[in-house]
Write a protein that holds these residues in place. Structure first.
Motif, PDB file in Angstrom:
ATOM      1  N   ARG A  32      -8.898  -9.490  -1.269  1.00 14.77           N
ATOM      2  CA  ARG A  32      -8.318  -8.309  -0.825  1.00 14.77           C
ATOM      3  C   ARG A  32      -7.053  -8.470  -0.568  1.00 14.77           C
ATOM      4  N   THR A  33      -6.400  -8.962  -0.526  1.00 16.06           N
ATOM      5  CA  THR A  33      -4.962  -9.726  -1.204  1.00 16.06           C
ATOM      6  C   THR A  33      -4.676  -9.389  -2.551  1.00 16.06           C
ATOM      7  N   LEU A  36      -4.772  -5.386  -3.203  1.00 17.59           N
ATOM      8  CA  LEU A  36      -3.674  -4.797  -2.497  1.00 17.59           C
ATOM      9  C   LEU A  36      -2.218  -4.976  -3.198  1.00 17.59           C
ATOM     10  N   GLN A  37      -2.758  -5.982  -3.935  1.00 21.46           N
ATOM     11  CA  GLN A  37      -1.578  -5.954  -4.807  1.00 21.46           C
ATOM     12  C   GLN A  37      -1.654  -5.287  -6.561  1.00 21.46           C
ATOM     13  N   GLN A  39      -3.158  -2.478  -6.791  1.00 18.12           N
ATOM     14  CA  GLN A  39      -2.639  -0.736  -5.997  1.00 18.12           C
ATOM     15  C   GLN A  39      -0.934  -0.912  -5.851  1.00 18.12           C
ATOM     16  N   ILE A  40      -0.453  -2.218  -5.432  1.00 18.32           N
ATOM     17  CA  ILE A  40       0.989  -2.150  -5.508  1.00 18.32           C
ATOM     18  C   ILE A  40       1.625  -1.751  -7.034  1.00 18.32           C
ATOM     19  N   THR A  43       0.843   1.580  -7.877  1.00 15.84           N
ATOM     20  CA  THR A  43       2.235   2.722  -7.972  1.00 15.84           C
ATOM     21  C   THR A  43       3.927   1.987  -7.952  1.00 15.84           C
TER      22      THR A  43
END
Length: 121
Positions: A32-33, A36-37, A39-40, A43
């Motif tokens: 999950r981390t 998220l990383q 996705q970051i 972005t």
């Protein structure tokens, strides 16, 4: 404290640090981390592209501003020139009409004098 307990991890539910399910939970948290990383990172890349495009637009806007200022100056010069030309042709037109009216007056006077000369005979 002779037992070999694992260090406290606030992200693991209490009582599961030594159980086999804790590893799966920890692995799920890592995935999950990582997601998220990712996705970051995506972005951040999008933001970098946006900043680059904004900078390019700024350069384009500066170039457009220079061209606009130049065009504005040229239009002012054009207006001054056309006003000068208009005034010159206005006075040429006035002179032409003055000559035409003068010629008509001379012709009328000549006709009137010739009629007077014929009447006095």
């Amino acid at each position: 404290m002779a037992s070999h307990e694992q260090p406290y991890d606030p992200y693991l539910p209490s009582g599961r640090s030594g159980t086999p399910g804790a590893t799966a939970y920890h692995h799920e948290g890592t995935d999950r981390t990582a997601a998220l990383q990712a996705q970051i990172d995506d972005t951040v890349n999008v933001m970098k592209q946006n900043i680059k495009r904004t900078a390019e637009r700024g350069e384009n806007a500066d170039a457009l501003q220079v061209r606009t200022d130049d065009l504005n100056e040229r239009s002012k010069d054009w207006k001054r020139t056309t006003n000068r030309v208009r005034k010159v042709f206005f006075w040429k037109n006035v002179k032409m009409w003055a000559w035409i009216i003068g010629a008509i007056i001379v012709i009328i006077i000549a006709i009137a004098l010739s009629k007077l000369a014929l009447l006095s005979v």
